[in-house]
Design an enzyme around this catalytic site. Structure first.
Site, PDB file in Angstrom:
ATOM      1  N   GLU A  21      77.046  37.415  73.603  1.00 59.24           N
ATOM      2  CA  GLU A  21      76.547  36.677  72.444  1.00 59.24           C
ATOM      3  C   GLU A  21      76.060  37.622  71.338  1.00 59.24           C
ATOM      4  O   GLU A  21      75.892  37.206  70.196  1.00 59.24           O
ATOM      5  CB  GLU A  21      75.422  35.722  72.875  1.00 59.24           C
ATOM      6  CG  GLU A  21      75.952  34.558  73.727  1.00 59.24           C
ATOM      7  CD  GLU A  21      74.854  33.761  74.415  1.00 59.24           C
ATOM      8  OE1 GLU A  21      74.870  32.534  74.336  1.00 59.24           O
ATOM      9  OE2 GLU A  21      73.978  34.386  75.064  1.00 59.24           O
ATOM     10  N   GLY A  86      74.477  23.689  76.112  1.00 60.85           N
ATOM     11  CA  GLY A  86      75.115  22.477  76.604  1.00 60.85           C
ATOM     12  C   GLY A  86      74.783  21.334  75.649  1.00 60.85           C
ATOM     13  O   GLY A  86      73.621  21.116  75.297  1.00 60.85           O
ATOM     14  N   MET A 184      68.496  27.827  77.688  1.00 58.59           N
ATOM     15  CA  MET A 184      67.549  28.394  78.639  1.00 58.59           C
ATOM     16  C   MET A 184      66.582  29.408  78.038  1.00 58.59           C
ATOM     17  O   MET A 184      65.886  30.085  78.795  1.00 58.59           O
ATOM     18  CB  MET A 184      68.330  29.010  79.816  1.00 58.59           C
ATOM     19  CG  MET A 184      69.215  27.984  80.521  1.00 58.59           C
ATOM     20  SD  MET A 184      70.200  28.643  81.884  1.00 58.59           S
ATOM     21  CE  MET A 184      68.924  29.006  83.087  1.00 58.59           C
ATOM     22  N   GLU A 185      66.541  29.517  76.707  1.00 57.41           N
ATOM     23  CA  GLU A 185      65.687  30.566  76.116  1.00 57.41           C
ATOM     24  C   GLU A 185      64.912  30.145  74.861  1.00 57.41           C
ATOM     25  O   GLU A 185      63.802  30.644  74.623  1.00 57.41           O
ATOM     26  CB  GLU A 185      66.548  31.802  75.716  1.00 57.41           C
ATOM     27  CG  GLU A 185      67.210  32.528  76.857  1.00 57.41           C
ATOM     28  CD  GLU A 185      68.525  31.874  77.291  1.00 57.41           C
ATOM     29  OE1 GLU A 185      69.110  31.116  76.477  1.00 57.41           O
ATOM     30  OE2 GLU A 185      68.960  32.100  78.431  1.00 57.41           O
ATOM     31  N   ASP A 208      79.710  23.568  76.348  1.00 55.08           N
ATOM     32  CA  ASP A 208      79.985  22.565  77.390  1.00 55.08           C
ATOM     33  C   ASP A 208      79.099  21.363  77.075  1.00 55.08           C
ATOM     34  O   ASP A 208      78.188  21.453  76.249  1.00 55.08           O
ATOM     35  CB  ASP A 208      79.656  23.131  78.782  1.00 55.08           C
ATOM     36  CG  ASP A 208      78.212  23.584  78.868  1.00 55.08           C
ATOM     37  OD1 ASP A 208      77.951  24.778  78.648  1.00 55.08           O
ATOM     38  OD2 ASP A 208      77.320  22.736  79.108  1.00 55.08           O
TER      39      ASP A 208
HETATM   40  N1  ADE Z   1      73.865  27.139  78.005  1.00 49.79           N
HETATM   41  C1  ADE Z   1      75.144  26.751  77.822  1.00 49.79           C
HETATM   42  N2  ADE Z   1      75.401  25.625  78.507  1.00 49.79           N
HETATM   43  C2  ADE Z   1      74.254  25.299  79.142  1.00 49.79           C
HETATM   44  C3  ADE Z   1      73.890  24.248  80.019  1.00 49.79           C
HETATM   45  N3  ADE Z   1      74.784  23.328  80.373  1.00 49.79           N
HETATM   46  N4  ADE Z   1      72.619  24.220  80.495  1.00 49.79           N
HETATM   47  C4  ADE Z   1      71.742  25.172  80.145  1.00 49.79           C
HETATM   48  N5  ADE Z   1      72.032  26.190  79.333  1.00 49.79           N
HETATM   49  C5  ADE Z   1      73.286  26.254  78.827  1.00 49.79           C
END
Ligand code: ADE
Length: 241
Positions: A21, A86, A184-185, A208
């Site tokens: 990234e 996501g 997640m950050e 996703d």
């Molecule tokens: N980063 C990219 N896709 C994710 C997901 N499905 N859950 C958490 N972090 C993500």
């Protein structure tokens, strides 16, 4: 409006979770030199005419908070987090862009003590992005999205130490938190920046839709999605320079 004056002593930090990234930013940077503090490493450089600190923090909220703190110690005066997420907003498709209006930690639950869902005691229920920086990033995201035939939205980033891959959890994040995307950050960066009064922004591209295919889609689409978020960061720097 550009949010503030960046200088070599007070640069902009650009953080991603994973090396892929951040690598496209580093590849385009001039005069990059590695520096760091203890185990934390970053590159001090000039990117698109702007003094920057570029770093990959690793996955998860603790990694993100720790590196953010180190970068603020390295002089960072504002922070942009870039990467993939996501999609939680049902209107989002792979490749779309989300710019944070605000961020929260969806895996925090101190509700038995009277706090709101996701609220860290002593902190606001959500952390709001710096309005000037948010609008700057969102304007560029809208242009990139228009040029590339995807959507961009300004919304709520829900962060947690979980890779979400279940439509029930997606529905839950939408219903309980009004989340636009899951990652997640971001909220950990926001929490540290808010403590220090440092402006922050997050741009995420959807890799996703956090459903049962999320793991497969994440692997297939992360590089392409990350490239689009990077395009937004670079467009932002060009307007800021
Ligand atoms: N980063 C990219 N896709 C994710 C997901 N499905 N859950 C958490 N972090 C993500």
């Amino acid at each position: 409006m550009t949010p503030l004056q960046l200088t070599a002593e007070r640069p902009l930090a650009v953080i991603g979770a994973m090396e892929e990234e951040v690598a496209p930013l580093l590849a385009a940077a001039l005069d990059a030199r590695e520096e760091g503090e203890g185990p934390y490493r970053w590159h001090r450089a000039t990117l698109d005419g702007v003094p920057v600190l570029l770093a990959a923090c690793g996955i998860g909220k603790v990694n993100a908070a720790a590196l953010t703190q180190a970068l603020l110690g390295g002089g960072a005066s504002a922070v942009i987090f870039t990467g993939v997420a996501g999609g939680v907003d049902p209107g989002l498709r792979v490749g779309d862009l989300v710019v944070a209006h605000d961020a929260l930690q969806h895996d925090v639950d101190v509700t038995p003590l009277g706090y709101e869902e996701g609220q860290v005691p002593g902190e606001p229920p959500v952390w709001a992005a710096d309005p000037g920086l948010r609008d700057l990033v969102a304007g560029v995201a809208a242009d990139v999205a228009g040029a590339e035939g995807v959507r961009s939205i300004v919304g709520r980033v829900a962060s947690g130490d979980t890779f979400v891959a279940d439509p029930k959890r997606v529905a839950d994040l939408r219903r309980r938190f009004g989340a636009s995307c899951a990652e997640m950050e971001g909220a950990a960066v926001a929490q540290v920046c808010a403590r220090w009064g440092v402006p922050w922004a997050i741009v995420r591209s959807v890799s996703d839709t956090a459903d049962h295919d999320a793991g497969v889609d994440f692997r297939a689409f992360t590089e392409e999605a990350a490239r689009r978020a990077v395009a937004v960061v670079r467009g932002t720097l060009r307007r800021w320079a």
